[in-house]
Scaffold this motif. Structure first.
Motif, PDB file in Angstrom:
ATOM      1  N   LEU A   8       0.836  -1.209   0.000  1.00  9.13           N
ATOM      2  CA  LEU A   8       0.000   0.000   0.000  1.00  9.13           C
ATOM      3  C   LEU A   8       0.867   1.254   0.000  1.00  9.13           C
ATOM      4  O   LEU A   8       0.576   2.231  -0.704  1.00  9.13           O
ATOM      5  CB  LEU A   8      -0.912  -0.019   1.219  1.00  9.13           C
ATOM      6  CG  LEU A   8      -1.900   1.146   1.368  1.00  9.13           C
ATOM      7  CD1 LEU A   8      -2.881   1.161   0.190  1.00  9.13           C
ATOM      8  CD2 LEU A   8      -2.647   1.039   2.694  1.00  9.13           C
ATOM      9  N   ARG A  34       0.743   0.310  -4.622  1.00 11.57           N
ATOM     10  CA  ARG A  34       0.208  -0.892  -5.275  1.00 11.57           C
ATOM     11  C   ARG A  34      -1.045  -1.339  -4.512  1.00 11.57           C
ATOM     12  O   ARG A  34      -1.079  -2.364  -3.848  1.00 11.57           O
ATOM     13  CB  ARG A  34       1.282  -1.977  -5.308  1.00 11.57           C
ATOM     14  CG  ARG A  34       2.489  -1.555  -6.143  1.00 11.57           C
ATOM     15  CD  ARG A  34       3.783  -2.239  -5.730  1.00 11.57           C
ATOM     16  NE  ARG A  34       3.758  -3.670  -5.916  1.00 11.57           N
ATOM     17  CZ  ARG A  34       4.788  -4.470  -5.611  1.00 11.57           C
ATOM     18  NH1 ARG A  34       5.899  -3.958  -5.099  1.00 11.57           N
ATOM     19  NH2 ARG A  34       4.693  -5.768  -5.821  1.00 11.57           N
ATOM     20  N   THR A  35      -2.076  -0.517  -4.608  1.00 13.13           N
ATOM     21  CA  THR A  35      -3.251  -0.664  -3.755  1.00 13.13           C
ATOM     22  C   THR A  35      -3.981  -1.976  -3.989  1.00 13.13           C
ATOM     23  O   THR A  35      -4.388  -2.654  -3.031  1.00 13.13           O
ATOM     24  CB  THR A  35      -4.206   0.518  -3.980  1.00 13.13           C
ATOM     25  OG1 THR A  35      -3.478   1.743  -3.845  1.00 13.13           O
ATOM     26  CG2 THR A  35      -5.334   0.498  -2.971  1.00 13.13           C
ATOM     27  N   ASP A  36      -4.169  -2.365  -5.252  1.00 13.46           N
ATOM     28  CA  ASP A  36      -4.900  -3.609  -5.527  1.00 13.46           C
ATOM     29  C   ASP A  36      -4.145  -4.822  -4.985  1.00 13.46           C
ATOM     30  O   ASP A  36      -4.757  -5.738  -4.413  1.00 13.46           O
ATOM     31  CB  ASP A  36      -5.127  -3.745  -7.031  1.00 13.46           C
ATOM     32  CG  ASP A  36      -6.110  -2.706  -7.563  1.00 13.46           C
ATOM     33  OD1 ASP A  36      -6.948  -2.234  -6.766  1.00 13.46           O
ATOM     34  OD2 ASP A  36      -6.026  -2.359  -8.754  1.00 13.46           O
ATOM     35  N   ILE A  75      -4.585  -4.864  -1.213  1.00 15.85           N
ATOM     36  CA  ILE A  75      -5.905  -5.358  -0.804  1.00 15.85           C
ATOM     37  C   ILE A  75      -5.957  -6.878  -0.926  1.00 15.85           C
ATOM     38  O   ILE A  75      -6.484  -7.572  -0.033  1.00 15.85           O
ATOM     39  CB  ILE A  75      -6.999  -4.686  -1.653  1.00 15.85           C
ATOM     40  CG1 ILE A  75      -7.105  -3.206  -1.291  1.00 15.85           C
ATOM     41  CG2 ILE A  75      -8.344  -5.387  -1.460  1.00 15.85           C
ATOM     42  CD1 ILE A  75      -8.036  -2.415  -2.192  1.00 15.85           C
ATOM     43  N   ALA A  88      -6.370   0.733   3.077  1.00 14.55           N
ATOM     44  CA  ALA A  88      -6.205   0.535   1.629  1.00 14.55           C
ATOM     45  C   ALA A  88      -7.461   0.964   0.876  1.00 14.55           C
ATOM     46  O   ALA A  88      -7.381   1.632  -0.167  1.00 14.55           O
ATOM     47  CB  ALA A  88      -5.885  -0.935   1.344  1.00 14.55           C
ATOM     48  N   LEU A  89      -8.621   0.580   1.388  1.00 17.37           N
ATOM     49  CA  LEU A  89      -9.869   0.961   0.725  1.00 17.37           C
ATOM     50  C   LEU A  89     -10.093   2.474   0.771  1.00 17.37           C
ATOM     51  O   LEU A  89     -10.592   3.077  -0.186  1.00 17.37           O
ATOM     52  CB  LEU A  89     -11.040   0.226   1.376  1.00 17.37           C
ATOM     53  CG  LEU A  89     -11.058  -1.296   1.177  1.00 17.37           C
ATOM     54  CD1 LEU A  89     -12.077  -1.955   2.095  1.00 17.37           C
ATOM     55  CD2 LEU A  89     -11.346  -1.653  -0.281  1.00 17.37           C
ATOM     56  N   LYS A 129      -7.721   4.691   0.801  1.00 18.95           N
ATOM     57  CA  LYS A 129      -6.801   5.276  -0.185  1.00 18.95           C
ATOM     58  C   LYS A 129      -7.335   5.118  -1.593  1.00 18.95           C
ATOM     59  O   LYS A 129      -7.121   5.980  -2.453  1.00 18.95           O
ATOM     60  CB  LYS A 129      -5.423   4.617  -0.054  1.00 18.95           C
ATOM     61  CG  LYS A 129      -4.344   5.271  -0.895  1.00 18.95           C
ATOM     62  CD  LYS A 129      -2.982   4.695  -0.576  1.00 18.95           C
ATOM     63  CE  LYS A 129      -1.885   5.400  -1.379  1.00 18.95           C
ATOM     64  NZ  LYS A 129      -0.536   4.865  -1.044  1.00 18.95           N
ATOM     65  N   LYS A 130      -8.035   4.038  -1.826  1.00 24.26           N
ATOM     66  CA  LYS A 130      -8.612   3.809  -3.154  1.00 24.26           C
ATOM     67  C   LYS A 130      -9.877   4.637  -3.361  1.00 24.26           C
ATOM     68  O   LYS A 130     -10.407   4.711  -4.471  1.00 24.26           O
ATOM     69  CB  LYS A 130      -8.922   2.318  -3.319  1.00 24.26           C
ATOM     70  CG  LYS A 130      -9.159   1.894  -4.748  1.00 24.26           C
ATOM     71  CD  LYS A 130      -9.292   0.388  -4.861  1.00 24.26           C
ATOM     72  CE  LYS A 130      -9.519  -0.013  -6.326  1.00 24.26           C
ATOM     73  NZ  LYS A 130      -9.682  -1.475  -6.487  1.00 24.26           N
ATOM     74  N   GLY A 131     -10.375   5.236  -2.288  1.00 22.91           N
ATOM     75  CA  GLY A 131     -11.573   6.071  -2.401  1.00 22.91           C
ATOM     76  C   GLY A 131     -12.868   5.339  -2.179  1.00 22.91           C
ATOM     77  O   GLY A 131     -13.952   5.906  -2.371  1.00 22.91           O
ATOM     78  N   VAL A 132     -12.789   4.078  -1.754  1.00 27.72           N
ATOM     79  CA  VAL A 132     -14.009   3.305  -1.486  1.00 27.72           C
ATOM     80  C   VAL A 132     -14.380   3.530  -0.021  1.00 27.72           C
ATOM     81  O   VAL A 132     -14.142   2.683   0.849  1.00 27.72           O
ATOM     82  CB  VAL A 132     -13.788   1.809  -1.794  1.00 27.72           C
ATOM     83  CG1 VAL A 132     -15.114   1.062  -1.767  1.00 27.72           C
ATOM     84  CG2 VAL A 132     -13.108   1.626  -3.129  1.00 27.72           C
TER      85      VAL A 132
END
Length: 843
Positions: free
Chosen positions: A531, A535-537, A540, A563-564, A566-569
């Motif tokens: 993270l 490399r967010t995916d 996760i 992580a979520l 940071k991904k905006g979810v």
């Protein structure tokens, strides 16, 4: 035995031992020295009849006194062990130990040199170094924090001091921090060489300072310690600065103690040893076992205490015990202080949380765990996990308990014939005692770093074995040297390979997963490392693996939430934080991060609750105080907000966000000088902080100091030319000088960079209105309110334009909204009253 006795008779007694005491213990000394340090076979055991001591008579006592008086006269002219030589010292022999000590330090540094390519890792380096502004520098504020903080549990002011010096020299470049660790470890190798040489010379029947064999054996002992792969964790991990620093002071204390034995006064013998011991305790409290180690050395090889238990506390031995009282007092004080510090931050587990049986089982397990790792150092990785369940009747705990009992029994049984065995075992056990789990601190059951001091004894034993081999014939001597060199080479190779494991967080936790795919923390920490690399995916995916392996892992859910987020979810991130709190309601970081997301979604009430929960669970969490202060400030509770900002700064003086927020709160209370001072402090601490610099410029502009304000806006734009807030603020400063066209240009530039900047729309509308362009002004005010419906200034400005245009109904609505958002706006209240009177009169 006669030859041995003759050699012992020529050996001078230690200067620190009283003649009467030495005479009384002579028999036991002869037997041990002959057994341990000569190549002669042991004599046949005497029968019980021969072992019986003759009955003392007045005449025999007088003869013994006369003999003792003669021994005193002989000793008066006998050189001490440190200066006794067989003949003139050759220059090469005189410098031989010094050259070997430098060679040992150099080889150690060369083997560990790849550490300089390593970075920080996400195992406490993030908390201690990367996200900790309080240690950064050597100013009074930082020094006060270093000597008063229990940050993350341990009290280690001297370790913080060296880290602060690293920051002053290197900033946050990991190279400098690793360089300091490397140099300290090299210094430890050199000092341990000196300690080993002093000890090994005492095992020599006829010590000669120009004998090349003890220095060579001491060099091998030092390299067996310093090149061992178990040392890598302490050297390659920046957070474990405390290991190498406390190790240096610990070894210097032992060396000073050995050197002081030949001196007369108590202060000359112990002052330096005590000073170094105090420094070691202020670097890491694991060294509290040093007084017991010194007592063990007093038994063997120093022989200042008799081997017979019945004579341990006789008058002749009491000075040896009483001189340890200051060491014991320091150790007890440090131990109590350290326990209180760990308990304050919640790092200790009570007997209810961690029972007596698991503590005893883990202690037996830890004592045996490191022995095969020392002999065959493979399969090393971070954060070993103890086999579950931790119960004494389960494998491997019953086997470890049996092994500990067997080894202890064997060394006690052979105590009189081979005292070195029990001394080595006691040294190993008491050095590990603070981390065996009897007092449960933290999560680690075992760790490579715990062996940094504990395995010094085994390295010294290896040196003693080589010394014995060097006293054999030419073939045995050559074979011993070759074998020692081969062992050092293998250890160096394995250490170099282990250093690469610590290159970064990804390599560290990937290695742990290779050795233990079900590791409870490795998958979680690897996900966090991915993270941090963006490399967010992948992060996760790794965190989901961690959760699948351990569905109740609050840590994994917490990091998944990060992580979520940071991904905006946002919704899923909040769900992950809630799951983390489900499994661990005391997880204060999860409370804090959930509160931050709730605040960003406008769920202010619940966000405030979770910030307060975080503070309740961890009162010293500065970021929770900061988040709560922001909510209080934005909801009009400015006085409470100021209190929370000040609390955050009390905990973390380097937290520039708190200084910036405090400045905003002061400005809202109209206390502009205090606001300016707070913003200046934030800028001084973090010159690249755009928010604090722009806010400082705005306050200076409000104070009428336009030249200073413009200078600060320009400085902000030099840092980041795309800073829309700086362009907007600069426009306001120009408008106050009456330079309307230039102000409009700055506002338009701000909106080009950030079309959603409501303040710039509002300010541009005001400038356009001053130029008589009311339609364009109304358009800008409406745009500002579309972006920020709770913007009281935009409501007020729009209401004024509408009132002038005769659109009184809509104007009244905007005045009402202004008063709802800003009840103290008297011009809005008067204008609204005037409109309402006019409307009522027209009816």
């Amino acid at each position: 035995m006669k030859a041995c006795a003759a050699r012992w008779a020529r050996r001078p007694l230690p200067a620190s031992t009283s003649p009467s005491t030495s005479t009384a213990w002579c028999a036991s000394k002869r037997n041990s020295i002959c057994f341990c340090s000569t190549g002669n076979p042991p004599a046949k055991p005497m029968s019980k009849r021969h072992k019986r001591r003759p009955q003392e008579t007045p005449r025999s006592r007088q003869a013994a006194a006369a003999a003792e008086s003669g021994a005193h006269a002989a000793l008066a002219s006998t050189p001490t062990e440190e200066t006794a030589v067989a003949g003139p010292r050759a220059p090469a022999a005189r410098h031989w130990p010094l050259a070997l000590g430098l060679l040992v330090a150099t080889l150690t540094v060369l083997v560990f040199l790849p550490c300089l390519r390593n970075g920080f890792v996400n195992w406490d380096d993030d908390f201690n170094i990367l996200n900790n502004p309080d240690f950064r520098g050597l100013g009074w504020t930082q020094l006060k924090w270093m000597f008063t903080t229990f940050y993350l549990g341990p009290y280690q002011p001297l370790s913080w001091l060296t880290l602060g010096a690293d920051y002053a020299l290197w900033g946050l470049d990991p190279f400098g921090y690793h360089l300091t660790n490397l140099l300290l470890h090299g210094a430890n190798a050199a000092v341990f060489f000196a300690v080993a040489l002093a000890v090994l010379r005492r095992l020599t029947p006829e010590p000669e300072t120009n004998d090349w064999r003890p220095p060579l054996a001491a060099a091998f002992a030092s390299l067996a310690f310093s090149l061992h792969p178990l040392r890598v964790e302490s050297v390659a991990w920046v957070t474990e600065r405390r290991d190498v620093l406390s190790g240096l002071f610990y070894l210097l204390s032992v060396w000073s103690y050995l050197r002081g034995l030949s001196r007369a006064g108590w202060a000359e013998r112990h002052a330096w040893a005590l000073a170094f011991f105090a420094c070691a305790l202020m670097s890491k409290a694991i060294v509290i076992s040093l007084p017991l180690v010194l007592i063990a050395l007093d038994f063997y090889p120093l022989r200042r205490l008799p081997l017979e238990p019945g004579r341990w506390f006789q008058a002749q031995a009491r000075p040896v015990w009483t001189e340890k009282i200051p060491y014991m007092l320091l150790a007890l004080a440090a131990g109590a202080f350290g326990f209180i510090a760990q308990r304050e931050v919640g790092a200790t587990l009570s007997l209810q949380d961690w029972g007596l049986m698991p503590r005893i089982s883990q202690a037996f397990y830890g004592l045996i765990f490191y022995l095969p790792k020392t002999l065959w150092p493979t399969g090393l990785y971070a954060l070993y996990e103890a086999p579950q369940p931790i119960l004494i009747w389960k494998w491997p705990y019953w086997a470890c308990a049996g092994s500990v009992i067997a080894i202890t029994g064997a060394t006690v049984w052979t105590w009189r014939r081979w005292p070195a065995g029990l001394v080595l075992w006691v040294f190993y056990g008491v050095s590990l005692a603070p981390v065996l789990g009897l007092v449960k601190l933290g999560q680690a059951a075992t760790a490579d770093r715990y062996t940094y001091l504990a395995c010094l004894g085994w390295a010294l034993a290896a040196g003693a074995v080589l010394l014995r081999g060097l006293r054999c014939g030419r073939t045995g001597r050559s074979a011993s040297i070759v074998l020692a060199a081969l062992i050092c080479g293998v250890l160096g190779f394995l250490s170099a390979r282990q250093i690469a494991v610590w290159r970064n967080s990804e390599s560290l936790w990937s290695n742990a997963l290779r050795h233990n795919p079900k590791h409870i923390y490795a998958a979680n920490n690897l996900g966090t490392a991915l993270l941090e690399q963006g490399r967010t995916d992948e992060a996760i995916a790794q965190l989901l693996i961690a959760i699948r392996n351990h569905p109740v892992s609050a840590y994994a859910f917490y990091n998944l939430g990060n992580a979520l987020a940071k991904k905006g979810v946002t919704d899923k991130a909040m769900a992950a934080y809630r799951e983390a709190l489900r499994w661990d309601g005391s997880y204060f970081q999860a409370h804090n991060n959930l509160a931050a997301l709730l605040a960003s979604q406008g769920q202010i009430s619940e966000a405030e609750k979770h910030f307060r929960d975080a503070i309740r669970l961890r009162p010293a969490m500065a970021h929770a105080h900061l988040g709560l202060a922001d909510i209080l400030r934005d909801t009009g509770r400015t006085a409470e907000a100021i209190s929370e900002y000040e609390q955050a700064l009390l905990i973390s003086p380097g937290l520039t966000e708190a200084r910036n927020g405090l400045g905003i709160a002061w400005a809202r209370q109209g206390r502009l000088p205090e606001a300016a001072a707070s913003f200046r402090a934030a800028v001084a601490a973090q010159p690249a902080d755009l928010g604090a610099r722009v806010n400082l410029a705005a306050v200076l502009s409000d104070m009428g100091r336009e030249d200073e304000a413009v200078a600060q806006f320009q400085a902000a734009l030099r840092i980041d030319p795309s800073c829309a807030a700086a362009h907007n603020g600069w426009g306001t400063a120009l408008a106050r000088r009456g330079r309307i066209d230039e102000a409009i240009a700055r506002y338009r530039e701000a909106l080009r960079l950030d079309p959603r900047l409501a303040e710039a729309h509002n300010n541009l509308g005001t400038m356009l209105l001053n130029q008589g362009r009311s339609e364009q002004a109304v358009s800008q005010y409406r745009e500002a309110l579309a972006l920020r419906p709770d913007y009281p200034e935009a409501h007020f400005n729009l209401a004024n334009v509408l009132a002038r245009r005769g659109e009184l109904g809509e104007a009244a609505g905007h005045y009402r909204e202004t008063l709802r958002l800003s009840p103290g706006n008297e011009p809005a209240r008067k204008n609204l009253d005037a409109i309402l009177k006019h409307l009522s009169g027209s009816r």
